[in-house]
Design a protein around this motif. Structure first.
Motif, PDB file in Angstrom:
ATOM      1  N   CYS A 248       1.750   8.273   2.235  1.00 18.56           N
ATOM      2  CA  CYS A 248       2.129   6.997   2.845  1.00 18.56           C
ATOM      3  C   CYS A 248       2.401   5.889   1.838  1.00 18.56           C
ATOM      4  N   LEU A 249       2.009   6.070   0.576  1.00 14.60           N
ATOM      5  CA  LEU A 249       2.226   5.026  -0.431  1.00 14.60           C
ATOM      6  C   LEU A 249       3.694   4.606  -0.566  1.00 14.60           C
ATOM      7  N   PRO A 250       4.649   5.557  -0.570  1.00 12.16           N
ATOM      8  CA  PRO A 250       6.056   5.121  -0.661  1.00 12.16           C
ATOM      9  C   PRO A 250       6.474   4.223   0.500  1.00 12.16           C
ATOM     10  N   MET A 251       5.981   4.503   1.709  1.00 13.93           N
ATOM     11  CA  MET A 251       6.330   3.666   2.846  1.00 13.93           C
ATOM     12  C   MET A 251       5.681   2.288   2.721  1.00 13.93           C
ATOM     13  N   LEU A 252       4.503   2.227   2.123  1.00 12.74           N
ATOM     14  CA  LEU A 252       3.843   0.948   1.909  1.00 12.74           C
ATOM     15  C   LEU A 252       4.621   0.094   0.914  1.00 12.74           C
ATOM     16  N   ALA A 253       5.193   0.740  -0.099  1.00 15.06           N
ATOM     17  CA  ALA A 253       5.904   0.010  -1.151  1.00 15.06           C
ATOM     18  C   ALA A 253       7.347  -0.309  -0.777  1.00 15.06           C
ATOM     19  N   ALA A 254       7.914   0.430   0.174  1.00 13.29           N
ATOM     20  CA  ALA A 254       9.340   0.285   0.471  1.00 13.29           C
ATOM     21  C   ALA A 254       9.743  -1.099   0.980  1.00 13.29           C
ATOM     22  N   PRO A 255       9.057  -1.690   2.000  1.00 18.39           N
ATOM     23  CA  PRO A 255       9.515  -2.989   2.500  1.00 18.39           C
ATOM     24  C   PRO A 255       9.583  -4.083   1.442  1.00 18.39           C
ATOM     25  N   PRO A 256       8.520  -4.282   0.606  1.00 14.37           N
ATOM     26  CA  PRO A 256       8.648  -5.342  -0.410  1.00 14.37           C
ATOM     27  C   PRO A 256       9.715  -5.044  -1.457  1.00 14.37           C
ATOM     28  N   LEU A 257       9.866  -3.777  -1.852  1.00 15.40           N
ATOM     29  CA  LEU A 257      10.861  -3.434  -2.871  1.00 15.40           C
ATOM     30  C   LEU A 257      12.275  -3.692  -2.346  1.00 15.40           C
ATOM     31  N   ILE A 258      12.581  -3.155  -1.171  1.00 13.05           N
ATOM     32  CA  ILE A 258      13.933  -3.252  -0.631  1.00 13.05           C
ATOM     33  C   ILE A 258      14.254  -4.678  -0.207  1.00 13.05           C
ATOM     34  N   LEU A 372      -3.890  -1.568  -3.121  1.00 10.91           N
ATOM     35  CA  LEU A 372      -2.637  -1.332  -2.405  1.00 10.91           C
ATOM     36  C   LEU A 372      -1.703  -2.542  -2.507  1.00 10.91           C
ATOM     37  N   THR A 373      -2.266  -3.745  -2.513  1.00  8.25           N
ATOM     38  CA  THR A 373      -1.446  -4.945  -2.684  1.00  8.25           C
ATOM     39  C   THR A 373      -0.791  -4.950  -4.059  1.00  8.25           C
ATOM     40  N   ALA A 374      -1.528  -4.502  -5.079  1.00 10.09           N
ATOM     41  CA  ALA A 374      -0.947  -4.425  -6.424  1.00 10.09           C
ATOM     42  C   ALA A 374       0.256  -3.484  -6.441  1.00 10.09           C
ATOM     43  N   VAL A 375       0.160  -2.370  -5.707  1.00 11.27           N
ATOM     44  CA  VAL A 375       1.287  -1.442  -5.606  1.00 11.27           C
ATOM     45  C   VAL A 375       2.500  -2.144  -4.997  1.00 11.27           C
ATOM     46  N   MET A 376       2.259  -2.922  -3.932  1.00 14.05           N
ATOM     47  CA  MET A 376       3.365  -3.618  -3.261  1.00 14.05           C
ATOM     48  C   MET A 376       3.976  -4.705  -4.150  1.00 14.05           C
ATOM     49  N   VAL A 377       3.132  -5.423  -4.888  1.00 13.96           N
ATOM     50  CA  VAL A 377       3.642  -6.476  -5.767  1.00 13.96           C
ATOM     51  C   VAL A 377       4.476  -5.865  -6.899  1.00 13.96           C
ATOM     52  N   LEU A 378       3.995  -4.750  -7.457  1.00  7.81           N
ATOM     53  CA  LEU A 378       4.769  -4.069  -8.495  1.00  7.81           C
ATOM     54  C   LEU A 378       6.111  -3.592  -7.946  1.00  7.81           C
ATOM     55  N   ALA A 379       6.093  -3.092  -6.717  1.00  8.30           N
ATOM     56  CA  ALA A 379       7.333  -2.640  -6.091  1.00  8.30           C
ATOM     57  C   ALA A 379       8.309  -3.797  -5.909  1.00  8.30           C
ATOM     58  N   SER A 380       7.789  -4.946  -5.481  1.00  7.40           N
ATOM     59  CA  SER A 380       8.656  -6.106  -5.280  1.00  7.40           C
ATOM     60  C   SER A 380       9.247  -6.596  -6.600  1.00  7.40           C
ATOM     61  N   ALA A 381       8.488  -6.441  -7.697  1.00  6.69           N
ATOM     62  CA  ALA A 381       8.994  -6.844  -9.011  1.00  6.69           C
ATOM     63  C   ALA A 381      10.062  -5.889  -9.518  1.00  6.69           C
ATOM     64  N   MET A 382       9.966  -4.615  -9.134  1.00  7.03           N
ATOM     65  CA  MET A 382      10.913  -3.605  -9.598  1.00  7.03           C
ATOM     66  C   MET A 382      12.225  -3.626  -8.811  1.00  7.03           C
ATOM     67  N   GLY A 383      12.156  -4.075  -7.538  1.00  2.02           N
ATOM     68  CA  GLY A 383      13.319  -3.993  -6.661  1.00  2.02           C
ATOM     69  C   GLY A 383      14.589  -4.611  -7.210  1.00  2.02           C
ATOM     70  N   PRO A 384      14.576  -5.907  -7.589  1.00  2.00           N
ATOM     71  CA  PRO A 384      15.812  -6.528  -8.102  1.00  2.00           C
ATOM     72  C   PRO A 384      16.378  -5.806  -9.312  1.00  2.00           C
ATOM     73  N   ALA A 385      15.509  -5.327 -10.210  1.00  2.00           N
ATOM     74  CA  ALA A 385      15.989  -4.627 -11.399  1.00  2.00           C
ATOM     75  C   ALA A 385      16.653  -3.305 -11.031  1.00  2.00           C
ATOM     76  N   MET A 386      16.054  -2.558 -10.103  1.00  2.00           N
ATOM     77  CA  MET A 386      16.609  -1.262  -9.709  1.00  2.00           C
ATOM     78  C   MET A 386      18.007  -1.424  -9.105  1.00  2.00           C
TER      79      MET A 386
END
Length: 435
Positions: A248-258, A372-386
């Motif tokens: 489920c971790l990818p689904m947790l990270a997907a909304p903030p990243l995308i 889990l919040t740290a995972v989401m924050v990292l995902a949100s930081a990676m999104g624009p770069a990706m």
């Protein structure tokens, strides 16, 4: 109506949650972004330099959050709240005096950690621990502080900047936290020891006759004596013992990243589709409305079906919105797209906290949530770069959106697969017993 009954039953505790979700705005991107042009001009930074600094600080604060966030499981939550608010006020005051890049970095780090990280952490963790039967509804009410701040704060602060300048406005924000938010927090839960006290360790709670704070998962298993007390609560080992969590971790990270990536590159999207940026501005109003509706709509569903049962489905509105955006160049599509994304974000706001007490005991909620919040924050930081890399590779917007949809479909299937017998490990049950 259940929401009204809940407000009458625990008004002070819910107001405490709203206060902190509202106060988190001082470290949220949407508010910090208002000051970026003025700070950049004062310190002679260009947009790229500031963006790089901000991304690095966001990642750094995310890495620190699991360490600082777990302390909430050990101390009085009011003491934790006051320390967080003082730190947030220091960040506001420090940035108002920033005369060089290093002062700016230090101030922004404090703002991101204390604001976006810890203020939200206090709000969601306190509510999730205190409420059991109506946890979903309670989290929905507490999360109302986020859209409330988004509706009030930008216009207010822009008016203050125009009248007094950005430095006095940030200094005034720090004074506001010290003189208004802190006294309100004390007033709301000063005499409520049940809400304030850290939860007993999971092995002790089953033996304590007066224990009343039980999670939904504990109620369903009905046996907290099986909890393995050989592991320290601060290491939250049960969270990652479950294969369910890894799926489920990818689904947790997907909304903030995308969401962060698409919002960050909205200028490129509007240019490619020949749509005026004003449609995105109107779209954010629709986004705010539907996110509130999503949060309040998810509360009763969580209380009825559990967060875990709803979790695999919450990306579907966002997927529909991205599909609509990919298919047409009509301006009105922005409103539909933003509205559907808002529904997913509203659901995610409550789901991502409500699901944690179904994964770990109460005395590990703070540690688990901060990780889990740290995972989401990292995902949100990676999104624009990706997405920036895809732009650099000359991938068309439509193809980017199709790739996004494929990835979201895959992680949704992974979340469905996570429901297979033996993958989910309830609190207090060993992985072997869950088979």
């Amino acid at each position: 109506m259940q929401f009204i009954h809940l407000l009458r039953q625990a008004p002070r505790q819910l107001a405490f949650g709203v206060l902190h979700s509202f106060g988190s705005s001082f470290g949220q991107t949407f508010l910090v972004a208002l000051f970026v042009p003025f700070i950049s001009a004062s310190l002679a930074l260009n947009e790229t330099e500031f963006a790089n600094i901000y991304a690095g600080i966001t990642i750094g604060s995310a890495l620190c959050l699991p360490i600082v966030g777990r302390w909430i499981d050990k101390v009085d939550i009011l003491s934790y709240s006051l320390a967080t608010m003082v730190l947030l006020a220091v960040g506001c005051l420090l940035i108002s005096f920033a005369t060089n890049v290093w002062m700016l970095i230090g101030a922004l780090f404090i703002l991101r950690l204390a604001g976006q990280g810890l203020m939200t952490h206090v709000s969601m963790t306190g509510i999730a621990r205190y409420f059991s039967r109506n946890r979903g509804r309670a989290l929905a009410i507490a999360s109302f502080g986020f859209p409330l701040a988004e509706a009030i704060m930008p216009a207010t602060l822009l008016a203050l900047i125009a009248a007094f300048g950005w430095r006095y406005t940030y200094a005034g924000s720090g004074v506001f936290i010290l003189l208004i938010l802190i006294p309100l927090a004390i007033l709301l839960i000063r005499g409520d020891s049940k809400f304030r006290n850290a939860p007993t360790k999971s092995g002790e709670s089953a033996k304590t006759s007066g224990a009343s704070q039980t999670s939904t998962a504990e109620d369903s298993t009905g046996n907290t004596d099986q909890t393995d007390t050989s592991q320290p609560a601060t290491d939250h080992p049960r969270l990652f013992k479950s294969f369910y969590v890894w799926l489920c971790l990818p689904m947790l990270a997907a909304p903030p990243l995308i969401m962060t990536a698409l919002f960050f590159h909205q200028g490129a999207i509007s240019s490619h589709k020949d749509i005026d940026l004003g449609w995105f501005a109107a779209g954010f109003t629709v986004f705010a409305i539907t996110s509130v509706l999503g949060a309040f709509g998810s509360g009763p569903l969580i209380d009825k079906h559990s967060a875990r049962r709803l979790f695999p489905w919450h990306l579907i509105p966002m997927m529909a919105g991205i599909a609509v955006l990919a298919m047409t160049h009509q301006p009105y599509v922005i409103l539909i797209y933003m509205g559907l994304v808002g529904i997913t974000v509203g659901f995610a706001t409550t789901l991502r906290t409500a699901i944690i007490p179904e994964l770990v005991p109460l005395d590990e909620i703070g540690a688990a949530r901060s990780t889990l919040t740290a995972v989401m924050v990292l995902a949100s930081a990676m999104g624009p770069a990706m997405y920036g890399w895809m732009f650099a590779a000359d991938i068309r917007i439509e193809m980017m959106l199709i790739i996004t949809l494929i990835v979201m479909a895959v992680i949704t299937v992974m979340s469905w697969v996570s429901e297979r017998p033996g993958f989910y490990v309830p609190p207090g049950v060993s992985p072997q017993d869950a088979q």
